[in-house]
Scaffold this active site. Sequence first.
Site, short mmCIF file in Angstrom:
data_model
loop_
_atom_site.label_atom_id
_atom_site.label_comp_id
_atom_site.label_asym_id
_atom_site.label_seq_id
_atom_site.Cartn_x
_atom_site.Cartn_y
_atom_site.Cartn_z
N SER A 28 45.51 30.09 7.59
CA SER A 28 44.30 30.84 7.16
C SER A 28 44.44 32.03 6.40
O SER A 28 43.47 32.02 5.44
CB SER A 28 43.18 30.81 8.67
OG SER A 28 43.33 28.95 9.35
N ARG A 32 43.98 32.29 2.40
CA ARG A 32 42.88 32.92 1.21
C ARG A 32 43.23 33.86 0.57
O ARG A 32 42.65 34.16 -0.40
CB ARG A 32 41.86 33.24 2.79
CG ARG A 32 40.95 32.54 3.53
CD ARG A 32 40.61 32.40 4.48
NE ARG A 32 39.78 31.26 5.35
CZ ARG A 32 40.57 29.98 5.70
NH1 ARG A 32 41.46 29.63 5.85
NH2 ARG A 32 38.90 29.13 6.54
N GLY A 100 44.98 20.75 4.71
CA GLY A 100 43.87 20.24 4.24
C GLY A 100 43.48 21.63 4.08
O GLY A 100 42.44 21.62 3.12
N SER A 173 33.54 23.11 11.40
CA SER A 173 34.78 23.29 10.05
C SER A 173 34.17 24.32 9.48
O SER A 173 33.79 24.47 8.23
CB SER A 173 34.84 22.03 9.17
OG SER A 173 35.42 22.09 7.91
N GLN A 175 36.65 25.21 7.52
CA GLN A 175 37.66 24.82 5.98
C GLN A 175 36.11 23.89 5.13
O GLN A 175 36.04 23.91 3.65
CB GLN A 175 38.29 23.36 5.98
CG GLN A 175 39.53 23.77 6.94
CD GLN A 175 40.52 22.78 6.82
OE1 GLN A 175 40.45 21.62 6.96
NE2 GLN A 175 41.55 22.74 7.43
N ASP A 325 43.35 23.93 16.58
CA ASP A 325 45.04 23.27 16.66
C ASP A 325 45.42 23.68 17.55
O ASP A 325 47.01 23.84 17.36
CB ASP A 325 45.22 24.80 15.08
CG ASP A 325 44.07 24.20 13.48
OD1 ASP A 325 44.34 23.06 14.20
OD2 ASP A 325 44.93 25.16 13.18
N LYS A 352 42.73 15.48 12.05
CA LYS A 352 43.71 16.28 11.35
C LYS A 352 45.30 16.03 10.82
O LYS A 352 44.51 14.94 10.27
CB LYS A 352 44.11 17.10 12.95
CG LYS A 352 42.84 17.92 13.71
CD LYS A 352 42.06 19.03 12.85
CE LYS A 352 40.86 20.10 12.70
NZ LYS A 352 40.38 21.09 11.69
#
Length: 445
Positions: A28, A32, A100, A173, A175, A325, A352
């Site tokens: 993650s 970013r 994703g 979420s 995301q 996850d 997922k």
Amino acid sequence: MTHAAPQPLTARRSGPLHGEARVPGDKSISHRALILGALAVGRTEITGLLEGQDVLDTAAAMRAFGARVERTGEGRWTVDGVGVGGFAEPAGVIDCGNSGTGVRLIMGAMATTPITATFTGDASLSRRPMGRVTDPLALFGAKVVARDGGRLPITIRGALDPVPVRYRTPMPSAQVKSAVLLAGLNAPGETVVIEAEATRDHTERMLAGFGATIRTEVTAEGRVITLTGRPELRPQPIAVPRDPSSAAFPTAAALMVPGSEVRIPGVSRNPTRDGFFLVLEDMGADIAWENAREEGGEPVADLVVRHGGLKGVEVAPERAASMIDEFPILAALAATAEGTTVMHGVAELRVKESDRIDAMARGLEACGVRVEETRDSLTVHGMAEVPGGGTCATHLDHRIAMSFLCLGLASRAPITVDDASPIATSFPDFLPLMRGLGAMIGDAP
Ligand code: S3P
């Protein structure tokens, strides 16, 4: 995107696992770092970047939008950004592969710049819902054309005159939250995201680190995150901590294989990511955190795991977002625990990289484990010894592949996965790392 030839692998009952497991950088945070680096003015230096395929695809995408992205050593990357609103129109289609996070965050990052981009991905990503991101991006003024059901490939024409947005995420979420915040960067005024439950907060932390004005208030309606648009993002050196979601695999393997003791240094202890480790404590696992410290704005510590008797537990729905996850590996671990484990509030697992409730349930059944599923729960009945002997379908899902390979280290008969190649998306060194600890994983018979 076409997928490489399937790579079946088999895990066999192994002796005690021992040693140090240097798991890769956080996925993650790696995505970013590249995206915010590309939106900053000047050079961002990154160390410990995850060099998995998902992140490499994001690096390629940032180049396509005009940033200069270079690898200067192992895990060391530099990004020369183009500034907020400075993305150039890509010449070709942006292929986000299996990721994703990559596609959703990048769609957000470009949606308020007046350029057009087309996004695609592999068979797994092309099945996943994108309307959850493109709906709020349309509120900024972006025009979106998607395949039926809001699926990839998707073309986005970024807003010419973006307006700021106040958006309540309809599902927990990070995301979706991050896509809205990244779009809000190039909208005037304040963009507000409201989330009922806390999800991982790396975007907020990193935006603050890059000098954006962003604040989070905890109110009766949830977490209200307010970002002031059009900041000049200032590059920050980013030391990516090791990924707790990747650490979960050697952790679970050590808990399952008798006599094991494994040390995993420098794991992120971000409180929005720690649900799995809290559940392990509830199960009675022997885990200890040492040398707690802060690195690059994130809390980290060294994790020491020893094999020990585990008990089944009920996992409350409020835990789900902080360990979203980790459910596949928890389901595998639960098969070796004494008693039953029930995971509640896990409907998001169905969208997922695969339908993870279905993939784990079918795979566990193939290994002789009793399971029950509902739309949003999974129940696993633990047993003294998992029979194994099955072949599990991984459905282009790295975490399904790694979960069954870990379970095979402790089951009576070997466990085969039909395709281990997706592991390279998040944990390229999984095999050598696990073998280095003593895991018997090899070619399928
Ligand atoms: C991620 C958020 C989670 C997680 C994914 C990474 C992120 O997805 O499953 O692996 O980096 O923001 P959702 O936010 O869709 O739950």
